[in-house]
Design a protein around this motif. Structure first.
Motif, PDB file in Angstrom:
ATOM      1  N   THR B 225      12.990   5.652 -28.873  1.00  0.00           N
ATOM      2  CA  THR B 225      11.706   5.455 -28.246  1.00  0.00           C
ATOM      3  C   THR B 225      10.517   5.263 -29.469  1.00  0.00           C
ATOM      4  OG1 THR B 225      12.646   7.533 -27.157  1.00  0.00           O
ATOM      5  CG2 THR B 225      10.503   6.631 -26.338  1.00  0.00           C
ATOM      6  N   VAL B 226      10.579   6.061 -30.295  1.00  0.00           N
ATOM      7  CA  VAL B 226       9.465   6.072 -31.460  1.00  0.00           C
ATOM      8  C   VAL B 226       9.556   4.974 -32.049  1.00  0.00           C
ATOM      9  CG1 VAL B 226       8.598   7.292 -33.280  1.00  0.00           C
ATOM     10  CG2 VAL B 226       9.503   8.782 -31.452  1.00  0.00           C
ATOM     11  N   TYR B 227      10.629   4.363 -32.685  1.00  0.00           N
ATOM     12  CA  TYR B 227      10.629   3.300 -33.533  1.00  0.00           C
ATOM     13  C   TYR B 227      10.214   2.040 -32.794  1.00  0.00           C
ATOM     14  CZ  TYR B 227      12.839   5.627 -37.640  1.00  0.00           C
ATOM     15  OH  TYR B 227      12.947   6.376 -38.672  1.00  0.00           O
ATOM     16  N   ALA B 228      10.943   2.050 -31.557  1.00  0.00           N
ATOM     17  CA  ALA B 228      10.609   0.876 -30.725  1.00  0.00           C
ATOM     18  C   ALA B 228       9.355   0.523 -30.253  1.00  0.00           C
ATOM     19  CB  ALA B 228      11.575   0.638 -29.696  1.00  0.00           C
ATOM     20  N   SER B 229       8.669   1.726 -30.091  1.00  0.00           N
ATOM     21  CA  SER B 229       7.339   1.604 -29.279  1.00  0.00           C
ATOM     22  C   SER B 229       6.100   1.635 -30.666  1.00  0.00           C
ATOM     23  CB  SER B 229       6.792   2.851 -28.397  1.00  0.00           C
ATOM     24  OG  SER B 229       6.937   3.877 -28.842  1.00  0.00           O
ATOM     25  N   ALA B 230       6.180   1.976 -31.794  1.00  0.00           N
ATOM     26  CA  ALA B 230       5.331   2.060 -32.956  1.00  0.00           C
ATOM     27  C   ALA B 230       4.917   0.497 -33.262  1.00  0.00           C
ATOM     28  CB  ALA B 230       5.708   2.913 -33.912  1.00  0.00           C
ATOM     29  N   ILE B 237       6.740   2.207 -41.972  1.00  0.00           N
ATOM     30  CA  ILE B 237       6.599   3.482 -42.849  1.00  0.00           C
ATOM     31  C   ILE B 237       7.640   4.597 -42.334  1.00  0.00           C
ATOM     32  CG2 ILE B 237       4.943   5.254 -42.995  1.00  0.00           C
ATOM     33  CD1 ILE B 237       2.796   3.253 -43.115  1.00  0.00           C
ATOM     34  N   LEU B 238       7.731   4.588 -40.937  1.00  0.00           N
ATOM     35  CA  LEU B 238       8.665   5.715 -40.573  1.00  0.00           C
ATOM     36  C   LEU B 238      10.414   5.415 -40.899  1.00  0.00           C
ATOM     37  CD1 LEU B 238       7.608   6.299 -36.780  1.00  0.00           C
ATOM     38  CD2 LEU B 238       7.048   7.633 -38.840  1.00  0.00           C
ATOM     39  N   GLY B 239      10.568   4.219 -40.671  1.00  0.00           N
ATOM     40  CA  GLY B 239      11.949   3.764 -41.070  1.00  0.00           C
ATOM     41  C   GLY B 239      12.259   3.765 -42.510  1.00  0.00           C
ATOM     42  N   GLY B 240      11.374   3.278 -43.234  1.00  0.00           N
ATOM     43  CA  GLY B 240      11.463   3.011 -44.758  1.00  0.00           C
ATOM     44  C   GLY B 240      11.081   4.006 -45.499  1.00  0.00           C
ATOM     45  N   ALA B 241       9.936   4.861 -45.348  1.00  0.00           N
ATOM     46  CA  ALA B 241       9.646   5.767 -46.214  1.00  0.00           C
ATOM     47  C   ALA B 241       9.774   7.220 -45.759  1.00  0.00           C
ATOM     48  CB  ALA B 241       8.040   5.668 -46.323  1.00  0.00           C
ATOM     49  N   GLN B 283      25.603   0.469 -29.863  1.00  0.00           N
ATOM     50  CA  GLN B 283      24.211   0.641 -29.339  1.00  0.00           C
ATOM     51  C   GLN B 283      23.427  -0.734 -29.564  1.00  0.00           C
ATOM     52  OE1 GLN B 283      22.902   2.154 -26.593  1.00  0.00           O
ATOM     53  NE2 GLN B 283      23.778   4.046 -26.396  1.00  0.00           N
ATOM     54  N   ALA B 284      23.576  -0.967 -30.924  1.00  0.00           N
ATOM     55  CA  ALA B 284      22.501  -1.957 -31.357  1.00  0.00           C
ATOM     56  C   ALA B 284      23.051  -3.322 -30.842  1.00  0.00           C
ATOM     57  CB  ALA B 284      22.636  -2.157 -32.861  1.00  0.00           C
ATOM     58  N   PRO B 291      12.958  -4.688 -31.802  1.00  0.00           N
ATOM     59  CA  PRO B 291      12.660  -3.458 -32.439  1.00  0.00           C
ATOM     60  C   PRO B 291      14.012  -2.343 -31.566  1.00  0.00           C
ATOM     61  CG  PRO B 291      10.878  -4.293 -31.245  1.00  0.00           C
ATOM     62  CD  PRO B 291      11.864  -5.390 -31.118  1.00  0.00           C
ATOM     63  N   GLY B 292      14.430  -2.657 -30.429  1.00  0.00           N
ATOM     64  CA  GLY B 292      15.500  -1.770 -30.049  1.00  0.00           C
ATOM     65  C   GLY B 292      16.687  -1.854 -30.882  1.00  0.00           C
ATOM     66  N   VAL B 293      17.095  -3.209 -31.421  1.00  0.00           N
ATOM     67  CA  VAL B 293      18.254  -3.213 -32.207  1.00  0.00           C
ATOM     68  C   VAL B 293      18.050  -2.546 -33.603  1.00  0.00           C
ATOM     69  CG1 VAL B 293      19.680  -4.914 -33.397  1.00  0.00           C
ATOM     70  CG2 VAL B 293      19.212  -5.135 -31.216  1.00  0.00           C
ATOM     71  N   LEU B 294      16.831  -2.694 -34.131  1.00  0.00           N
ATOM     72  CA  LEU B 294      16.571  -1.989 -35.610  1.00  0.00           C
ATOM     73  C   LEU B 294      16.492  -0.553 -35.179  1.00  0.00           C
ATOM     74  CD1 LEU B 294      13.710  -4.467 -36.740  1.00  0.00           C
ATOM     75  CD2 LEU B 294      16.235  -4.330 -37.255  1.00  0.00           C
ATOM     76  N   ALA B 295      15.988  -0.053 -34.029  1.00  0.00           N
ATOM     77  CA  ALA B 295      16.009   1.331 -34.245  1.00  0.00           C
ATOM     78  C   ALA B 295      17.549   2.068 -33.938  1.00  0.00           C
ATOM     79  CB  ALA B 295      15.273   1.814 -32.818  1.00  0.00           C
ATOM     80  N   TYR B 296      18.456   1.300 -33.133  1.00  0.00           N
ATOM     81  CA  TYR B 296      19.843   1.934 -33.161  1.00  0.00           C
ATOM     82  C   TYR B 296      20.380   1.476 -34.567  1.00  0.00           C
ATOM     83  CZ  TYR B 296      19.522   3.649 -28.474  1.00  0.00           C
ATOM     84  OH  TYR B 296      19.406   4.287 -27.466  1.00  0.00           O
ATOM     85  N   SER B 297      20.221   0.307 -35.215  1.00  0.00           N
ATOM     86  CA  SER B 297      20.776   0.174 -36.566  1.00  0.00           C
ATOM     87  C   SER B 297      20.369   1.094 -37.318  1.00  0.00           C
ATOM     88  CB  SER B 297      20.314  -1.382 -36.683  1.00  0.00           C
ATOM     89  OG  SER B 297      20.232  -1.297 -38.286  1.00  0.00           O
ATOM     90  N   SER B 298      19.146   1.789 -37.354  1.00  0.00           N
ATOM     91  CA  SER B 298      18.841   2.947 -38.289  1.00  0.00           C
ATOM     92  C   SER B 298      19.724   3.819 -38.178  1.00  0.00           C
ATOM     93  CB  SER B 298      17.369   3.374 -37.981  1.00  0.00           C
ATOM     94  OG  SER B 298      16.548   2.395 -37.836  1.00  0.00           O
ATOM     95  N   ILE B 299      20.194   4.269 -36.756  1.00  0.00           N
ATOM     96  CA  ILE B 299      21.134   5.401 -36.595  1.00  0.00           C
ATOM     97  C   ILE B 299      22.385   4.894 -37.245  1.00  0.00           C
ATOM     98  CG2 ILE B 299      22.308   6.732 -34.610  1.00  0.00           C
ATOM     99  CD1 ILE B 299      19.767   6.082 -32.861  1.00  0.00           C
ATOM    100  N   GLY B 300      22.721   3.888 -37.173  1.00  0.00           N
ATOM    101  CA  GLY B 300      24.106   3.560 -37.482  1.00  0.00           C
ATOM    102  C   GLY B 300      24.043   3.651 -39.354  1.00  0.00           C
ATOM    103  N   GLN B 301      23.081   2.843 -39.928  1.00  0.00           N
ATOM    104  CA  GLN B 301      22.922   2.602 -41.205  1.00  0.00           C
ATOM    105  C   GLN B 301      22.635   4.072 -41.712  1.00  0.00           C
ATOM    106  OE1 GLN B 301      22.788  -0.408 -42.872  1.00  0.00           O
ATOM    107  NE2 GLN B 301      23.803  -0.729 -41.062  1.00  0.00           N
ATOM    108  N   VAL B 302      22.400   5.183 -41.184  1.00  0.00           N
ATOM    109  CA  VAL B 302      22.381   6.393 -42.033  1.00  0.00           C
ATOM    110  C   VAL B 302      23.334   7.261 -42.131  1.00  0.00           C
ATOM    111  CG1 VAL B 302      19.765   6.864 -41.796  1.00  0.00           C
ATOM    112  CG2 VAL B 302      21.328   7.616 -40.024  1.00  0.00           C
ATOM    113  N   GLY B 303      24.456   6.590 -41.208  1.00  0.00           N
ATOM    114  CA  GLY B 303      25.774   7.140 -41.176  1.00  0.00           C
ATOM    115  C   GLY B 303      26.410   6.783 -42.448  1.00  0.00           C
TER     116      GLY B 303
END
Lengths: 123, 456, 146
Positions: B225-230, B237-241, B283-284, B291-303
């Motif tokens: 929700t946060v990544y996709a609506s910002a 900034i949120l996802g990268g920093a 999910q991605a 934005p939705g794909v990128l948000a879920y991709s973040s969850i996957g990438q930190v894995g």
């Protein structure tokens, strides 16, 4: 003493967590404030059993660690700032959505998503 | 060079800029200039640390153990430089776009202050203070735009992450209780002699706090929700920093301060990492909007970062650091490019997509290779799942690329050429790190050797 | 609000400010510090807001400057922290150095941390007054912005 403090921290945290499960923004904020106080009490408890509070004039006997008192003070300040921020956010949500009920808010969200999808289809 | 220099520049600039209105052109450029100065000083600090070893200073000139310690080592300085760089790119992007809020510049600078502080501190509690400073600025930034959904996302973000912060604070209280000190170096020394019955609960509370920050499955529920609506700059900034806090925190508190406990918990981390990797990727694949794909991709990438951390040792830590750095650049690039159109941006987006998918010559290839190298020791199952995750990431990145950039009717050019150039320059960095990987590899190996070698 | 409340609020402002100053000065040998002092002073100003209402409080007191006051306080505290760095010393190093006996005014020792505490006090005062003022009348913010 330690047991008592642990129980208090646990109760505070538990009550806060319980409030945070309610579908009402104000209760959620209140719950977070309780949790923040649980954390501050945990900080204090980390050294409180080592003696009396280190307030001048120092009496006889052991004095407890002043470091945790400084930490707790910092924690309280941060807690204050955070509570103020959350209230502002909750108010802003109320001002834009006219409700502080989480269920209604999520209904608004779903409605908006459906509208978006319809736009997508029509494009 | 003093380790507090970037921190203090950012802080003073933040206070000055809080008095000015970011919507004015010249103020927006002043913010960019201040951030450029912070970036330059953090790069200088990184080079200094690499050449002469860690730099330490104690606030007030007090002896070690009494005053608050600031210390810059290869790990902290690397994360500081990368994070400040990402914020700089995002703010530059927003300045060209036209800043819409009075406080945007000051908030970005306060966030940078918090990030510099927590990457460059040598004190456990000070870490919490700066962490909270960065997070409070981030909560306010999420609402940037003032739309109803951004406010709701901001509130969810703030509540979930504050709960994480307070759990972290309880962990800090526990650490102080068992070691009697807050200086990271001393904590690491003393905690080695503490019974694991006491360190495990502390480690769990720290772990939960950082996993919430990272948005790892199953602590991810707030993230989409946060990544996709910002707005794109804020999402970058949120996802990268900001997400770097989680990766850095796990490396610092796990690998540096509590290495024994990390070893105990490695199987749990491995399972969580792989679960997050698969869940995020699947999910991605199912999402349609960028934005939705990128948000879920973040969850996957930190894995991947968590898996590398769980594998541990010099190879695993180096892979985790490398992956965290590359991932933060990828995310910044993709979020910035996601709402723009045009051939230059399309190209930049493609570079980012290839980097996430792990295709050479982008930097992501290198990062994935390092994680796979570390994963070889874990046997065929882990390796197979890691490869599966990579394949899925290729699928979803290709999907949004096709969906967004190939469809004629959507290729309306938004924003000027200068904005495209900002995005492209981030893409160039990602490419350059892929083509000339030696410096980044050397830095991450250096930091990993320091972590694996025990305290310090 | 009623007359007694208003009179009381008026009468309390000066003592509260004195108390706050006392807290600040006493902080080095007894209970008290800049944060507590700032809060006490803020209570004094917020009382006026409560008793006289938004408009009159604004005309009586420079509430609009509270935001700048807060940033000024933060700036002062930061300046004390950063100044030693310009001379090549560690951040937050205070003068006169430990061991050197400072000039004393009563119990107050004139050392640079006093300035830092004054900064903290102003920051807290400004933040609390601005915050509560905006909470009481949220529409104001929009007006100020436009």
């Amino acid at each position: 003493m330690i047991l008592l403090l642990a129980a208090t921290v646990g109760t505070l945290f538990g009550s806060g967590a319980y409030l945070m499960l309610k579908p009402d923004l104000l209760r959620i904020v209140a719950g977070l404030v309780l949790v923040s106080n649980a954390a501050i009490l945990a900080l204090l408890a980390a050294a409180l059993d080592r003696g009396r509070a280190p307030i001048l004039p120092l009496g006889d006997g052991a004095v407890s660690d002043p470091v945790v008192q400084a930490l707790a003070l910092t924690g309280i300040v941060i807690g204050l700032a955070v509570a103020a921020l959350l209230f502002v956010l909750a108010y802003q949500v109320y001002a834009t959505s006219e409700t502080i009920d989480l269920d209604e808010l999520s209904q608004l969200e779903t409605r908006r998503e459906q509208e978006l999808e319809q736009e997508e289809v029509s494009v | 060079m003093s380790p507090v220099l970037p921190l203090m520049i950012a802080w003073v600039a933040a206070v000055v800029l809080a008095l000015l209105d970011s919507r004015r052109r010249w103020v927006a450029w002043l913010v960019v200039a201040a951030l450029a100065l912070v970036f330059a000083s953090s790069l200088a600090l990184l080079l200094d640390v690499l050449a002469h070893g860690p730099r330490t200073t104690v606030a007030g000139g007090w002896p070690m153990g009494i005053g608050i310690v600031f210390s810059a080592d290869a790990l902290g300085a690397t994360f500081a430089a990368v994070s400040v760089g990402v914020v700089l790119a995002a703010v530059l992007f927003e300045a060209l776009h036209g800043t819409r809020s009075r406080t945007f510049g000051a908030l970005a600078l306060f966030l940078t202050t918090g990030l510099c502080g927590l990457f460059l501190t040598g004190d456990v509690f000070n870490f919490y203070v700066f962490f909270e400073l960065a997070m409070i600025a981030a909560y306010s930034l999420t609402t940037y735009g003032q739309e109803a959904r951004q406010l709701r996302a901001g509130l969810v973000f703030a509540v979930v992450n504050l709960l994480g912060s307070f759990i972290f604070l309880i962990g800090v209280a526990g650490l102080y209780r068992v070691t009697g000190t807050l200086t990271m170096e001393l904590v690491a020394e003393r905690v080695a002699t503490v019974d694991s019955a006491a360190t495990v609960p502390i480690a769990i509370s720290l772990l939960v706090a950082f996993l919430v920050k990272l948005g790892l499955f199953p602590f991810h529920f707030w993230l989409p929700t946060v990544y996709a609506s910002a707005r794109p700059a804020v999402a970058a900034i949120l996802g990268g920093a900001l997400a770097n806090i989680g990766a850095y925190g796990l490396l610092r508190f796990g690998a540096d301060i509590l290495p024994e406990t990390l070893r105990l918990g490695a199987p749990v981390l491995l399972v969580l990492g792989i679960a997050s990797l698969l869940y995020g990727s699947l999910q991605a694949v199912a999402r349609r909007s960028a934005p939705g794909v990128l948000a879920y991709s973040s969850i996957g990438q930190v894995g991947y970062v968590i898996v590398a951390l769980a594998i541990g040792g010099p190879v695993g830590y180096a892979a985790a650091i490398l992956y965290a750095v590359v991932n933060s650049l990828n995310k910044a690039l993709l979020f910035l490019a996601s709402e723009l159109r045009g051939w230059l941006v399309g190209l930049a987006f493609a570079v980012g997509a290839l980097s996430v998918a792990g295709v050479p010559p982008a930097a992501g290839f290198l990062a994935k290779l390092e994680v796979l190298r570390a994963g070889v020791e874990q046997g065929a199952v882990v390796l197979g799942l890691l490869v599966l995750g990579s394949a899925l990431s290729f699928v979803y990145m290709f999907q949004i690329y096709q969906h967004d950039f190939w469809r004629e009717e959507r290729s309306v050019p938004a924003g000027g050429r200068a904005i495209g150039a900002v995005t492209a320059s981030v893409a160039v960095v990602v490419l350059a790190l892929g083509l000339w990987p030696e410096p980044l590899l050397a830095v991450s190996r250096r930091a990993a050797a320091m972590l694996a070698g025990g305290a310090g | 609000m009623t007359l007694p409340t208003q009179t009381l609020a008026r009468l309390l402002l000066a003592p509260l400010l004195v108390l706050a100053a006392g807290m600040l000065v006493k902080g080095y040998t007894d209970v008290g510090d800049g944060f507590a002092a700032g809060l006490l002073a803020a209570v004094g100003f917020v009382l006026q807001d409560v008793a006289f209402g938004q408009r009159r409080a604004e005309s009586l007191l420079p509430v609009r400057w509270a935001y700048r006051l807060a940033l000024g306080g933060l700036g002062l505290a930061l300046a004390v922290a950063v100044a030693p760095m310009l001379a090549g010393e560690p951040v937050l190093k205070h003068r006169p150095e430990p061991g050197v006996s400072p000039v004393k005014v009563g119990t107050l020792e004139l050392i640079t941390p006093v300035l830092f505490d004054v900064g903290v006090c102003l920051l807290v005062l400004g933040t609390v007054v601005t915050g509560l003022h905006l909470f009481a009348h949220p529409g104001e913010e929009e007006e100020q912005r436009s």
